[in-house]
Design a protein around this motif. Sequence first.
Motif, PDB file in Angstrom:
ATOM      1  N   GLU A  63       0.861  -1.194   0.000  1.00  0.00           N
ATOM      2  CA  GLU A  63       0.000   0.000   0.000  1.00  0.00           C
ATOM      3  C   GLU A  63       0.895   1.240   0.000  1.00  0.00           C
ATOM      4  O   GLU A  63       1.851   1.312   0.778  1.00  0.00           O
ATOM      5  N   SER A  66      -0.169   6.835   2.471  1.00  0.00           N
ATOM      6  CA  SER A  66      -1.251   7.788   2.240  1.00  0.00           C
ATOM      7  C   SER A  66      -1.313   8.806   3.377  1.00  0.00           C
ATOM      8  O   SER A  66      -0.739   8.594   4.444  1.00  0.00           O
ATOM      9  N   SER A  68      -3.779   9.405   5.190  1.00  0.00           N
ATOM     10  CA  SER A  68      -4.461   8.864   6.368  1.00  0.00           C
ATOM     11  C   SER A  68      -3.519   8.003   7.206  1.00  0.00           C
ATOM     12  O   SER A  68      -3.526   8.071   8.423  1.00  0.00           O
ATOM     13  N   MET A  69      -2.663   7.223   6.536  1.00  0.00           N
ATOM     14  CA  MET A  69      -1.671   6.440   7.298  1.00  0.00           C
ATOM     15  C   MET A  69      -0.811   7.367   8.149  1.00  0.00           C
ATOM     16  O   MET A  69      -0.631   7.153   9.349  1.00  0.00           O
TER      17      MET A  69
END
Lengths: 442, 497
Positions: A63, A66, A68-69
Amino acid sequence: MTDMDIRQMGAFDEHHPPDSDLLGDCVHCGFCLPTCPTYVLWGEEMDSPRGRLYLMKEGLEGEPMSDSMVQHWDSCLGCMSCVTACPSGVRYDTLIEQTRAQVERNHRRTPKEKALRALIFSIFPHPKRLRAMRGPLKLLQRTGLDRRLRSTGLLDRMAPHLAAMERLAPTITDADPLPELMPAVGERRASVGMLTGCVQGAFFPGVNAATARVLAAEGCDVVIPPSQGCCGALSVHNGREEEAQTYARRIIDTFEDAGVDHIVINAAGCGSTLKDYARLLADDPAYAAKAEAFEAKVRDIAEILDELGPVAERHPLDLTIAYHDACHLAHAQGVRSQPRALLRGIPGVELREIAEGEICCGSAGIYNILNPEPARELGERKARNIVATGAEVLVTANPGCLLQVASSIAAQGHRLGMAHLVEVLDASISGSSPEELRTRTI
Amino acid sequence: MGLPADVETTGATPLEILIQRARELLPEEGVITDRARLRTYECDGLAHYRVTPALVVIPETAEQLAGIVRCCAEQQIPYVARGSGTGLSGGSLPHAEGVLVVTSRLRAIKEVRRDDQRAVVEPGVINLDVTRASTPDGYYYAPDPSSQQVCSIGGNVAENSGGAHCLKYGFTTNHVLAAEFVTAEGEQVRLGGDAPDSPGYDLLGAVVGSEGTLGIVTEVTVRLVRLPEKVVTLLVGFDSTDRAGAAVSAIIAAGIVPAAIEMMDALAIEAAEAAVACNYPDGAGAVLVIELDGPATEVDAEYADVVRLCEETGAFELRTAQTPEERVLIWKGRKSAFAAVGRISPDYIVQDGVIPRTALPEVLRAIADLSERSGVRVANVFHAGDGNLHPLVLFDDAVPGAGEAAEAVSRGILDLCLQHGGSITGEHGVGADKAAHMPKMYAAEDLDTMQLIRCAFDPDRISNPGKVFPTPRLCGERPGRRQGAHPLQEAGVAEVF
């Protein structure tokens, strides 16, 4: 910095991504959840240690990193309460530091975020700049940083906090500078080097003076090298790996020639970083061995006093004391029983435990500046639990906690004496009146 | 079933309609659609089952939760409830096209009513927090799963959770007096009440332990138990599980009901030592943790008997906790045992089965044989008093075939339980993990009857579908795998919904 030569693997580059073996130790049992301050506040999986580890795993599996991470990793206070709670021994402390260094390299922060971080790191790790402050706002004015801040729209976020700090910070009287050597009183039992810290040295010079006096009274030759610099704790905790390594090398050099048995620190946040120098400098052939030798000598003030055992007479202090565990002492270093034993060793002291003692007060290094809202909520929660003990004096072992807790207690309209552990010991050994501690504010 | 009118007119999918509705009902942070975030919810405590949900919602009130369920019913979208996500049977494993309804923000302790010994709590409240809130008044909440410091009351109700002290005090079902409940159609109803018993069918009893297949509780009234006058905790070392098992049988046969009587074998002790340094007796083949509580005179008398019986059955070391700290340390070893196994094995399966207590030595020997034959290590931790076994099957997933071998041993242990007249689960639930084992334990008629109850609560089968029952069937279908009508239909006393 973004190094384009480093190959990306999902969210991370090849330079120490979160260690997949360490991640594999997590069995997803969830025992960390109720000990995590942000999970306690928000009740979201992503803002729990288990969720943050899962996000790291997602990143390793491909992944991309991002927003949000990053937001969920950023919101971790780094209190390490989860490390204490974990039955499987997951090294969350190592994993979040590896992740934070990756975020600093591979995530594009907004100009606002960048400016705030630049400002913080241009002040806090520099004892001289901190000492130069007569209150953070004055420094801002003097350096013109306030205008830069205002132009970024950050002042609204910053100002209330800095104003509170200015109000609560002790008036920086020019405390007598510490001597380079304070000889042991009576028989010499050890020689120790003393780290003076950044915030401790600038805001709480009295704590350093008390530390030196107590160590000397307990039979230590106390070596205090001048101009030590920062230990790198704030940089490590915020992913600024290279900066932290530079600071660490300087500290090691400073103490290398002192020829001391132990290196003593009275600030919990610094202590946990000093005890992790071997890992921080593991890739540096010139310093790896030195860092290991240095690390083995580091002791928190409570540890060294407990190890040595008391020789100086304790005079009675009739006080009820609530002892607050600093996260970087209790969780990161496992130092819980020693400070309590030292306080109980003072005749007349009644020790009270604070409910939810394992939950962070919200200070967490510079977290309360970067994340003012959760920090405020945690501070209020901690203040309520402290006031509920009915104690006369709050004692802890970290300057950040003292600033945060004092401001939260004052905001709720309560008054409590505030002291570092070593100041209480100093008062008992010197035979001062307990009244001074009861009324001490910061 | 035809699509609701608004779908046909707007062209929005059912999920899009649900997301829109969720955003109207809930605060912004209570609706999660971001992929990285959704994935953190893809498993509970049984981490090898993973499904990313289509949507996660975290309601803050019962009304918000009911609103979400109503929309799910309208749009025919499956939903799964989740508390702290610590379950060990995959009970809160999400549905790929469904919504995960998380109760972690429904966490108010609304009342602690000392005078009538009960507390009223929301489902996201952590089990141990009920005890923390009631101990100042001299009470506590008795069911104590090993995960009590993190698991939620809502999850406990769903799974009918037990724990070490359930031998004497009973399971969750014995401590739930009433519940506010959201049906699969989104109706808010009240089950049970202030009276000690309600006439008619025990619907609350049906809901407790239904693993989220009947609906979601949004408020639970639990019984509080008076703190005992005296508690004595003993740690007893034996050289073998046979001897420890004999001690358990002797104690129960003597008419003593300890608050708890727990056994750990050598491998489980090794793991607990590695994790929490609990300092259990050196070289023990098994330890028993025995707790006696109640009025002081009764406890003292029982204590003398227990010590004598342990010595007679060959205990080589017997320690009694002298301080609360020592008591906590004895329990810490036991309570951390599951997660602690992570210290001695990269991967493991926590099994949960029940046998009659008297079959204990025989079944343990059979498990040891199975372990030896397969080369798969098994650590044993269990509630010895009521025959609830928790074998921990150890393996390394990096070794090809190791996972399958461990699964086979784990299944073999369940078969052993059934052969000895036991059950496939004592307290972890059936969930996603053991649905396939249900036909080994129940006849088709039994399963059909359960299915009829389920359909009465959840005719559209949207509440936690795919759990508990082996072959999910629509309620409109004829139940049973046999040809012809269900016997109840044939008798003219029931009809298909």
